[in-house]
Design a protein around this motif. Structure first.
Motif, PDB file in Angstrom:
ATOM      1  N   UNK A  83     -30.734  -5.429  31.076  1.00 20.93           N
ATOM      2  CA  UNK A  83     -30.354  -6.633  30.326  1.00 20.93           C
ATOM      3  C   UNK A  83     -30.575  -6.473  28.826  1.00 20.93           C
ATOM      4  N   UNK A  84     -31.627  -5.773  28.439  1.00 22.67           N
ATOM      5  CA  UNK A  84     -31.895  -5.558  27.015  1.00 22.67           C
ATOM      6  C   UNK A  84     -30.794  -4.710  26.376  1.00 22.67           C
ATOM      7  N   UNK A  85     -30.318  -3.721  27.118  1.00 21.67           N
ATOM      8  CA  UNK A  85     -29.234  -2.887  26.606  1.00 21.67           C
ATOM      9  C   UNK A  85     -27.952  -3.676  26.436  1.00 21.67           C
ATOM     10  N   UNK A  86     -27.634  -4.493  27.442  1.00 17.19           N
ATOM     11  CA  UNK A  86     -26.427  -5.322  27.341  1.00 17.19           C
ATOM     12  C   UNK A  86     -26.545  -6.354  26.225  1.00 17.19           C
ATOM     13  N   UNK A  87     -27.760  -6.821  25.976  1.00 14.86           N
ATOM     14  CA  UNK A  87     -27.960  -7.791  24.893  1.00 14.86           C
ATOM     15  C   UNK A  87     -27.557  -7.185  23.547  1.00 14.86           C
ATOM     16  N   UNK A  88     -27.790  -5.888  23.374  1.00 17.71           N
ATOM     17  CA  UNK A  88     -27.369  -5.201  22.150  1.00 17.71           C
ATOM     18  C   UNK A  88     -25.844  -5.174  22.080  1.00 17.71           C
ATOM     19  N   UNK A  89     -25.223  -4.838  23.184  1.00 17.82           N
ATOM     20  CA  UNK A  89     -23.760  -4.837  23.218  1.00 17.82           C
ATOM     21  C   UNK A  89     -23.207  -6.206  22.836  1.00 17.82           C
ATOM     22  N   UNK A  90     -23.731  -7.236  23.474  1.00 19.92           N
ATOM     23  CA  UNK A  90     -23.210  -8.589  23.260  1.00 19.92           C
ATOM     24  C   UNK A  90     -23.393  -9.036  21.822  1.00 19.92           C
ATOM     25  N   UNK A  91     -24.594  -8.839  21.283  1.00 20.36           N
ATOM     26  CA  UNK A  91     -24.894  -9.310  19.925  1.00 20.36           C
ATOM     27  C   UNK A  91     -24.087  -8.562  18.873  1.00 20.36           C
ATOM     28  N   UNK A  92     -23.698  -7.325  19.174  1.00 23.05           N
ATOM     29  CA  UNK A  92     -22.915  -6.521  18.227  1.00 23.05           C
ATOM     30  C   UNK A  92     -21.424  -6.762  18.381  1.00 23.05           C
ATOM     31  N   UNK A  93     -20.969  -6.835  19.617  1.00 24.78           N
ATOM     32  CA  UNK A  93     -19.535  -6.928  19.885  1.00 24.78           C
ATOM     33  C   UNK A  93     -18.971  -8.329  19.713  1.00 24.78           C
ATOM     34  N   UNK A  94     -19.684  -9.336  20.197  1.00 28.87           N
ATOM     35  CA  UNK A  94     -19.137 -10.690  20.217  1.00 28.87           C
ATOM     36  C   UNK A  94     -18.727 -11.201  18.834  1.00 28.87           C
ATOM     37  N   UNK A  95     -19.565 -11.066  17.797  1.00 31.61           N
ATOM     38  CA  UNK A  95     -19.139 -11.560  16.474  1.00 31.61           C
ATOM     39  C   UNK A  95     -17.866 -10.888  15.975  1.00 31.61           C
ATOM     40  N   UNK A  96     -17.699  -9.622  16.291  1.00 29.59           N
ATOM     41  CA  UNK A  96     -16.511  -8.912  15.825  1.00 29.59           C
ATOM     42  C   UNK A  96     -15.259  -9.364  16.584  1.00 29.59           C
ATOM     43  N   UNK A  97     -15.417  -9.637  17.874  1.00 29.94           N
ATOM     44  CA  UNK A  97     -14.277 -10.170  18.624  1.00 29.94           C
ATOM     45  C   UNK A  97     -13.936 -11.571  18.136  1.00 29.94           C
ATOM     46  N   UNK A  98     -14.947 -12.408  17.948  1.00 34.52           N
ATOM     47  CA  UNK A  98     -14.708 -13.768  17.454  1.00 34.52           C
ATOM     48  C   UNK A  98     -13.981 -13.741  16.112  1.00 34.52           C
ATOM     49  N   UNK A  99     -14.424 -12.878  15.231  1.00 32.28           N
ATOM     50  CA  UNK A  99     -13.793 -12.765  13.907  1.00 32.28           C
ATOM     51  C   UNK A  99     -12.354 -12.289  14.014  1.00 32.28           C
ATOM     52  N   UNK A 100     -12.116 -11.287  14.868  1.00 32.33           N
ATOM     53  CA  UNK A 100     -10.768 -10.761  15.026  1.00 32.33           C
ATOM     54  C   UNK A 100      -9.825 -11.824  15.571  1.00 32.33           C
ATOM     55  N   UNK A 101     -10.315 -12.614  16.508  1.00 32.84           N
ATOM     56  CA  UNK A 101      -9.484 -13.671  17.097  1.00 32.84           C
ATOM     57  C   UNK A 101      -9.145 -14.726  16.056  1.00 32.84           C
ATOM     58  N   UNK A 102     -10.074 -15.017  15.165  1.00 33.00           N
ATOM     59  CA  UNK A 102      -9.827 -16.030  14.113  1.00 33.00           C
ATOM     60  C   UNK A 102      -8.968 -15.456  12.989  1.00 33.00           C
ATOM     61  N   UNK A 103      -9.390 -14.330  12.465  1.00 34.71           N
ATOM     62  CA  UNK A 103      -8.761 -13.766  11.272  1.00 34.71           C
ATOM     63  C   UNK A 103      -7.309 -13.379  11.479  1.00 34.71           C
ATOM     64  N   UNK A 104      -7.040 -12.785  12.627  1.00 30.26           N
ATOM     65  CA  UNK A 104      -5.692 -12.279  12.873  1.00 30.26           C
ATOM     66  C   UNK A 104      -4.826 -13.250  13.655  1.00 30.26           C
ATOM     67  N   UNK A 105      -5.386 -14.415  13.952  1.00 27.91           N
ATOM     68  CA  UNK A 105      -4.627 -15.431  14.673  1.00 27.91           C
ATOM     69  C   UNK A 105      -4.013 -14.866  15.948  1.00 27.91           C
ATOM     70  N   UNK A 106      -4.811 -14.108  16.684  1.00 25.66           N
ATOM     71  CA  UNK A 106      -4.310 -13.472  17.890  1.00 25.66           C
ATOM     72  C   UNK A 106      -4.007 -14.499  18.966  1.00 25.66           C
TER      73      UNK A 106
END
Length: 203
Positions: A180-203
């Motif tokens: 779970x600690x390893x996945x927490x790193x994935x989530x905390x790193x990946x999620x903001x970038x996906x959220x930003x991409x979805x907003x910025x590029x109007x996907x």
């Protein structure tokens, strides 16, 4: 397609039957399979979980039409390559992994030109420390490739290291798969970038 994956692919197809479109498709090896909270972690989006344990990048390429293209995703998240650089008799060098990532990106650009590719950096696992140098080299080369080709490289390598060695506290008993600690790193790193991409590029 390697026939050993046919049952896994059919299971993925059944699970997402009728889901013509998805915001996100996560494809790759066992770290995708074992990500039990994946859909909850990205509950703001429609998600396809298309992992099959033990697979390699060529397998992800072969399965592309059946588990990725069919859903016309806005973002494809790929985690694959650790089973190519496995440290066994058939282990591959970093350059091979880079070659296959290049092939995957080119295929996506041709078949899903509107979709974005996010590549998760290879995880330096304690049980494969004997090929650690190849993992680090592959991550470095793929990071450069991402800048050249215009896809997103999610760099989490440093978070899993302490003084140049993998942190065992981020892995389950086999020292290969994350806890779970390893996945927490994935989530905390990946999620903001996906959220930003979805907003910025109007996907």
């Amino acid at each position: 397609m390697n026939p050993i994956w046919e049952e896994d692919i059919q299971a993925i197809e059944r699970l997402h039957k009728g889901m013509d479109r998805a915001d996100l498709v996560f494809i790759g090896s066992s770290s995708i399979v074992y990500w039990s909270t994946l859909k909850e972690d990205f509950k703001a989006y429609s998600v396809v979980k298309a992992g099959f344990g033990g697979s390699r990048i060529q397998d992800a390429i072969d399965a592309f039409d059946r588990v990725v293209k069919i859903h016309h995703p806005k973002i494809v998240v790929l985690f694959s390559g650790t089973n190519d650089i496995n440290g066994d008799a058939d282990t591959a060098p970093a350059e091979y992994v880079v070659e296959k990532v290049t092939e995957y990106q080119a295929m996506m650009k041709k078949r899903l030109p509107e979709s974005k590719l996010f590549y998760l950096s290879l995880t330096p696992a304690p049980c494969r420390f004997h090929v650690f140098h190849e993992v680090v080299k592959a991550n470095r080369l793929i990071k450069h490739l991402a800048k050249e080709k215009g896809f997103t490289f999610i760099d989490m390598q440093a978070a899993f290291l302490d003084e140049g060695k993998p942190k065992p506290e981020y892995f389950v008993e086999d020292m290969l798969h994350m806890n779970e600690k390893g996945y927490a790193i994935w989530i905390s790193t990946l999620k903001p970038q996906i959220d930003q991409a979805m907003r910025t590029h109007c996907l």
